[in-house]
Write a protein that holds these residues in place. Structure first.
Motif, mmCIF file in Angstrom:
data_model
loop_
_atom_site.group_PDB
_atom_site.id
_atom_site.type_symbol
_atom_site.label_atom_id
_atom_site.label_comp_id
_atom_site.label_asym_id
_atom_site.label_seq_id
_atom_site.Cartn_x
_atom_site.Cartn_y
_atom_site.Cartn_z
ATOM 1 N N PHE A 242 29.915 71.146 52.288
ATOM 2 C CA PHE A 242 31.284 71.336 51.792
ATOM 3 C C PHE A 242 31.546 72.803 51.461
ATOM 4 C CE2 PHE A 242 28.696 70.235 48.089
ATOM 5 C CZ PHE A 242 29.155 71.064 47.073
ATOM 6 N N TYR A 244 33.127 75.072 52.904
ATOM 7 C CA TYR A 244 34.473 75.595 53.169
ATOM 8 C C TYR A 244 35.566 74.693 52.603
ATOM 9 C CZ TYR A 244 32.792 79.484 55.927
ATOM 10 O OH TYR A 244 32.192 80.652 56.308
ATOM 11 N N ASN A 245 35.228 73.868 51.617
ATOM 12 C CA ASN A 245 36.236 73.100 50.899
ATOM 13 C C ASN A 245 36.417 73.774 49.537
ATOM 14 O OD1 ASN A 245 37.424 71.138 49.072
ATOM 15 N ND2 ASN A 245 37.083 69.612 50.671
ATOM 16 N N GLU A 265 33.382 76.797 59.434
ATOM 17 C CA GLU A 265 34.561 76.353 58.694
ATOM 18 C C GLU A 265 34.779 74.851 58.775
ATOM 19 O OE1 GLU A 265 38.043 78.671 59.442
ATOM 20 O OE2 GLU A 265 36.996 80.573 59.186
ATOM 21 N N GLU A 266 34.173 74.203 59.756
ATOM 22 C CA GLU A 266 34.282 72.738 59.837
ATOM 23 C C GLU A 266 33.501 72.043 58.727
ATOM 24 O OE1 GLU A 266 35.549 74.442 63.569
ATOM 25 O OE2 GLU A 266 33.697 74.723 62.434
ATOM 26 N N ASP A 268 33.716 71.027 55.737
ATOM 27 C CA ASP A 268 34.779 70.860 54.736
ATOM 28 C C ASP A 268 34.538 69.697 53.785
ATOM 29 O OD1 ASP A 268 35.186 68.695 56.396
ATOM 30 O OD2 ASP A 268 37.244 69.222 56.954
ATOM 31 N N LYS A 270 34.389 66.538 54.258
ATOM 32 C CA LYS A 270 35.169 65.317 54.480
ATOM 33 C C LYS A 270 34.307 64.057 54.464
ATOM 34 C CE LYS A 270 39.203 63.426 55.319
ATOM 35 N NZ LYS A 270 40.050 63.817 56.456
#
Length: 488
Positions: A242, A244-245, A265-266, A268, A270
């Motif tokens: 995470f 880039y979250n 950047e992926e 994140d 999720k």
């Protein structure tokens, strides 16, 4: 952070038509995802991978390629290094804590030699060559090097030093573009494809699909259209960290606010949130690896001091540990104090990170003048250098234990490199999983049909880090996830 409504699980009864179906559905085609796919396919499962980007690889394909392995791998033995699972465990428990998962580390160490052989059997090449210089990674195609500070204080007194950074052989590599990680991923992807693993790209996973308390699929968006993907036996989450979250970083790992790095950047978070919406437990969410933008060939020849002019870490240790000590415990304040001869010697040495060789900001004939120019409290740097030089004259460093071969009095002229705020990092925490890669509910029970591996999970690292542990436990427990998901 994603809206709660967008990550809440969806009932299978509400789905009128499945757009894709497979026995095992894997989210993410990086190192954990491809390892899961291979093992699930070999267990007889029909496997479908959902990849967010337009191609395979993830962060792994851009990485330096270290896989942390030991316990007496054929490569270690061929190069004359003795190791054992127990010795490897002693180091990992000391270096990767506090709070390291002993069951998982024991399991990982005992299976390490077999995992090395599995990688080789699947086409991953390792050159029988050892790189013994300090560095983030080898600038050449050597297959083995120290990658966690195993041969430096305090760990060289806790466990017998053994290099465990195994690097796939590749010539002309360039980390961040096509590095050793590419040569790890390429043969594994080819193996997966030969086993009939299918992949769908531009698949952005949205939420899990459940039938009662069991996970039976994933809702994703492909080219902007929402699609339903059925998993007959299991879902594997392998979508990365995470880092880039921003909201998750602020909540769990605030030291990394504004300084994500060494990830893509992926990453994140999720998948973590999707599983949380089912009640999944988390672990070590504050744990971070910290890259330090200093060249080890220079750092090892000088001394690192903080904003109070004091040494705070042995300069010959793993650079990631230097990064953690700088950011997490020294207010991100660092200066490298080095004399002219040592600076020139370091700049002339081979290095994988010559772009971290910065010009000195201050140069002086004496330490007293340097201290004044830097604006440090009077006497602080002088006393630090005086103590260091007094012992260095005898080839010793009783304060922090730097190895004798790198201990040398600091002479004149003397300089300081300004390395303040030269850090970035990625997260190490995530979903709590069992050694069979089952995602654990906050109740302590596995969530039926849901498995995970890689940086979306809390792996073998709980606090500290060694290069290769991400690709190591990502591939190791990715394999377990695939086997478990195929069983259902």
């Amino acid at each position: 952070m994603a809206e709660a409504s967008s990550i809440r699980p969806q009932s299978a009864a509400s789905i009128e038509q499945w757009d894709f179906e497979a026995d095992v559905v894997v989210a993410g085609y990086g190192i954990a995802g491809v390892s899961a796919s291979i093992e699930a396919a070999r267990a007889g499962a029909d496997v479908l991978v959902l990849e967010r980007t337009s191609g395979w690889g993830g962060a792994a394909a851009l990485a330096g390629g270290f896989i942390y392995l030991g316990g007496g791998t054929p490569l270690q033995q061929a190069l004359g290094f003795e190791d054992s699972p127990a010795n490897m465990k002693s180091f990992m428990m000391a270096a990767l804590g506090p709070g390291a998962d002993e069951e998982k580390i024991t399991d990982y160490c005992e299976g390490s030699v077999e995992h090395y052989n599995w990688l080789v059997d699947n086409g991953v090449p390792f050159k029988e060559s050892f790189y013994g210089q300090p560095g983030w990674e080898t600038p050449f195609d050597d297959g083995l090097m120290y990658s966690g500070g195993e041969n430096s204080a305090p760990f060289n007194t806790i466990a017998t030093p053994a290099p465990r950074g195994h690097v796939p052989q590749m010539s002309g590599k360039r980390t961040g573009e096509k590095g050793g990680g590419f040569m790890l991923m390429k043969p594994l992807i080819e193996t997966a494809e030969s086993l009939g693993v299918r992949a769908e790209y531009d698949m952005r996973v949205q939420r899990l699909v459940v039938d009662g308390d069991r996970v039976v699929g994933i809702i994703a968006k492909q080219y902007g259209k929402e699609v339903a993907v059925r998993a007959r036996t299991g879902v594997v989450l392998a979508t990365g960290s995470f880092a880039y979250n921003e909201a998750m970083i602020q909540s769990y790992a605030p030291r990394l606010i504004g300084r994500p790095g060494a990830a893509i950047e992926e990453h994140d978070g999720k998948a973590i949130q999707m599983a949380q919406a089912l009640g999944a437990d988390l672990a070590h969410m504050d744990a971070t690896e910290v890259a330090f933008f200093g060249d080890p060939q220079l750092m090892i020849r000088g001394i690192l001091v903080n904003g109070r002019g004091q040494r705070y870490v042995n300069e010959d240790t793993y650079p990631g540990r230097i990064g953690q000590e700088t950011l997490l415990r020294n207010e991100n304040q660092a200066y490298l104090i080095i004399d002219e001869a040592s600076y020139e010697e370091g700049c002339a040495a081979d290095s994988s990170t010559p772009f971290f060789r910065f010009q000195p900001k201050w140069v002086a004939e004496t330490v007293e003048e340097l201290e004044s120019d830097m604006g440090l409290p009077e006497g602080t740097l002088q006393s630090t250098v005086e103590v260091y030089n007094r012992h260095a004259a005898c080839g010793e460093d009783p304060v922090l234990g730097k190895k004798k071969e790198w201990v040398k009095p600091i002479g004149s002229p003397v300089a300081a490199l300004d390395l303040r705020n030269f850090t970035a990092g990625f997260t190490l925490g995530g979903l709590r999983t069992s050694i069979n890669s089952e995602v654990i509910h906050v109740s302590g029970e596995p969530i039926p049909g849901l498995f995970a591996a890689g940086r979306c999970t809390a792996g073998v690292c709980a606090g500290g880090y060694a290069s290769g542990t991400s690709l190591g436990d990502g591939s190791f427990y990715g394999r377990r996830a695939g086997i478990s998901a195929a069983k259902g």
